[in-house]
Motif scaffolding. Sequence first.
Motif, PDB file in Angstrom:
ATOM      1  N   LYS A 181       0.830  -1.209   0.000  1.00 27.32           N
ATOM      2  CA  LYS A 181       0.000   0.000   0.000  1.00 27.32           C
ATOM      3  C   LYS A 181       0.861   1.255   0.000  1.00 27.32           C
ATOM      4  N   GLN A 182       1.883   1.261   0.833  1.00 31.12           N
ATOM      5  CA  GLN A 182       2.750   2.435   0.931  1.00 31.12           C
ATOM      6  C   GLN A 182       3.502   2.686  -0.368  1.00 31.12           C
ATOM      7  N   GLU A 183       4.060   1.627  -0.936  1.00 30.99           N
ATOM      8  CA  GLU A 183       4.868   1.786  -2.144  1.00 30.99           C
ATOM      9  C   GLU A 183       4.015   2.162  -3.352  1.00 30.99           C
ATOM     10  N   ILE A 184       2.838   1.559  -3.472  1.00 32.99           N
ATOM     11  CA  ILE A 184       1.959   1.889  -4.598  1.00 32.99           C
ATOM     12  C   ILE A 184       1.440   3.316  -4.463  1.00 32.99           C
ATOM     13  N   SER A 185       1.099   3.722  -3.244  1.00 32.18           N
ATOM     14  CA  SER A 185       0.640   5.100  -3.016  1.00 32.18           C
ATOM     15  C   SER A 185       1.738   6.098  -3.347  1.00 32.18           C
ATOM     16  N   LEU A 186       2.971   5.773  -2.974  1.00 31.18           N
ATOM     17  CA  LEU A 186       4.101   6.653  -3.282  1.00 31.18           C
ATOM     18  C   LEU A 186       4.316   6.751  -4.787  1.00 31.18           C
ATOM     19  N   LEU A 187       4.170   5.629  -5.475  1.00 28.08           N
ATOM     20  CA  LEU A 187       4.348   5.629  -6.927  1.00 28.08           C
ATOM     21  C   LEU A 187       3.272   6.468  -7.610  1.00 28.08           C
ATOM     22  N   ARG A 188       2.052   6.423  -7.092  1.00 29.66           N
ATOM     23  CA  ARG A 188       0.978   7.249  -7.659  1.00 29.66           C
ATOM     24  C   ARG A 188       1.338   8.735  -7.576  1.00 29.66           C
ATOM     25  N   LYS A 189       1.970   9.118  -6.470  1.00 31.75           N
ATOM     26  CA  LYS A 189       2.300  10.529  -6.257  1.00 31.75           C
ATOM     27  C   LYS A 189       3.474  10.990  -7.112  1.00 31.75           C
ATOM     28  N   THR A 190       4.390  10.077  -7.401  1.00 33.85           N
ATOM     29  CA  THR A 190       5.634  10.478  -8.070  1.00 33.85           C
ATOM     30  C   THR A 190       5.716  10.070  -9.541  1.00 33.85           C
ATOM     31  N   ARG A 191       4.738   9.319 -10.040  1.00 36.45           N
ATOM     32  CA  ARG A 191       4.877   8.765 -11.393  1.00 36.45           C
ATOM     33  C   ARG A 191       4.943   9.834 -12.479  1.00 36.45           C
ATOM     34  N   SER A 192       4.375  11.010 -12.224  1.00 33.44           N
ATOM     35  CA  SER A 192       4.416  12.070 -13.239  1.00 33.44           C
ATOM     36  C   SER A 192       5.842  12.540 -13.507  1.00 33.44           C
ATOM     37  N   SER A 193       6.722  12.338 -12.540  1.00 35.34           N
ATOM     38  CA  SER A 193       8.115  12.764 -12.699  1.00 35.34           C
ATOM     39  C   SER A 193       9.024  11.609 -13.116  1.00 35.34           C
ATOM     40  N   LEU A 194       8.443  10.422 -13.308  1.00 32.87           N
ATOM     41  CA  LEU A 194       9.227   9.244 -13.668  1.00 32.87           C
ATOM     42  C   LEU A 194       8.998   8.862 -15.126  1.00 32.87           C
ATOM     43  N   SER A 195      10.005   8.258 -15.724  1.00 33.49           N
ATOM     44  CA  SER A 195       9.844   7.737 -17.080  1.00 33.49           C
ATOM     45  C   SER A 195       9.032   6.448 -17.026  1.00 33.49           C
ATOM     46  N   LEU A 196       8.537   6.013 -18.175  1.00 32.05           N
ATOM     47  CA  LEU A 196       7.764   4.779 -18.236  1.00 32.05           C
ATOM     48  C   LEU A 196       8.597   3.592 -17.763  1.00 32.05           C
ATOM     49  N   ASP A 197       9.863   3.575 -18.162  1.00 36.72           N
ATOM     50  CA  ASP A 197      10.745   2.480 -17.766  1.00 36.72           C
ATOM     51  C   ASP A 197      10.964   2.470 -16.255  1.00 36.72           C
ATOM     52  N   ASP A 198      11.090   3.659 -15.665  1.00 39.46           N
ATOM     53  CA  ASP A 198      11.271   3.751 -14.214  1.00 39.46           C
ATOM     54  C   ASP A 198      10.034   3.249 -13.475  1.00 39.46           C
ATOM     55  N   CYS A 199       8.858   3.587 -13.988  1.00 35.35           N
ATOM     56  CA  CYS A 199       7.611   3.116 -13.369  1.00 35.35           C
ATOM     57  C   CYS A 199       7.514   1.595 -13.438  1.00 35.35           C
ATOM     58  N   GLN A 200       7.869   1.044 -14.594  1.00 32.34           N
ATOM     59  CA  GLN A 200       7.847  -0.410 -14.750  1.00 32.34           C
ATOM     60  C   GLN A 200       8.792  -1.073 -13.748  1.00 32.34           C
ATOM     61  N   GLN A 201      10.002  -0.517 -13.633  1.00 32.59           N
ATOM     62  CA  GLN A 201      10.992  -1.099 -12.731  1.00 32.59           C
ATOM     63  C   GLN A 201      10.560  -0.975 -11.276  1.00 32.59           C
ATOM     64  N   ARG A 202       9.980   0.168 -10.918  1.00 35.26           N
ATOM     65  CA  ARG A 202       9.533   0.376  -9.541  1.00 35.26           C
ATOM     66  C   ARG A 202       8.446  -0.626  -9.165  1.00 35.26           C
TER      67      ARG A 202
END
Length: 313
Positions: A181-202
């Motif tokens: 829950k924590q990691e997915i919530s954090l990714l939702r907040k930061t994904r706009s600043s991440l590349s597609l590849d970074d999101c996939q890896q995260r």
Amino acid sequence: GDTIHIHTTTVGLYTLKCEYDRRKELIDSVTLLSLSTETIIKIFSSILYEQKIIFIGNELGTLTRLINTFICLLYPFSWPHTYVPILPALMLDIIQAPTPYIIGILRSCESYLSGNEDLLSQDNSDIIIIDIDHDRIRSINDYLTGNTHRSSMDNLHNLPSTYTESTPLQILPKIFKIELKQEISLLRKTRSSLSLDDCQQRLRDVFMSIFVQSCYNYRDYYYNKNFQREDFIQSKQHTIELFLEWFTRTQIFELFIRHKFETNHSSNQFAITFDFACEKYGQTLNKQTSQRITAKSVKRKSATRANKQEIRF
């Protein structure tokens, strides 16, 4: 595959060539994060539990990408059962199969599903329906009887009859659910600043961490040409023992062990990314344990020294 450069104080710089695994490339972070975090975790848990799962959606592309994403998030494990991202209407009889499956059905084919008399007359409490367009999880019995009045959030708390106390939602350790829950919530907040590849890896790292934490020392328990399941489980913290009790009995886990140790695959080439993460996690645990022991020893010596001084005076 990926190339990992590692620098150590003992052997210097060396390189690991990871096995080529396209699963990271097939993770669709946009489609996955269109679902609520609760739904994502429950779908992931159901897959680990090897349930019969039917995904229903309006768009073929969205449906196939989402199903493929969940399959990819199983890394380093694989789904060993029936897997049909899009099932044609004329083949819907497959859903009556006695074995686990993951199947995708377009909403335009729903009438074939609801009009299946054989399906209505049988006990199908072990099948769950995931409506990806409405973020809803239902039992197939609710679906067939038209029980659709509950909201998306209601359905997340009023789960199908198969979700009893012995199901993965309760067995999946609380610490893992909180972490996801924590990691997915954090990714939702930061994904706009991440590349597609970074999101996939995260995303891959987040879900792989569950397997790393629970199975990091699995290699130590394969000897005499057998995986020593009971010893492996007993080596773990009490909080994850129940999780491992059922997970190590699944075909998902058994297939991984066979591929790793009992086939012609070289163990040095299969799931090497996972093995590297396990090794690193194990080293961190050992270091933390050593530090705790050292700290306790220092405190004990200090207390002993203080007692001697009190006795002297």
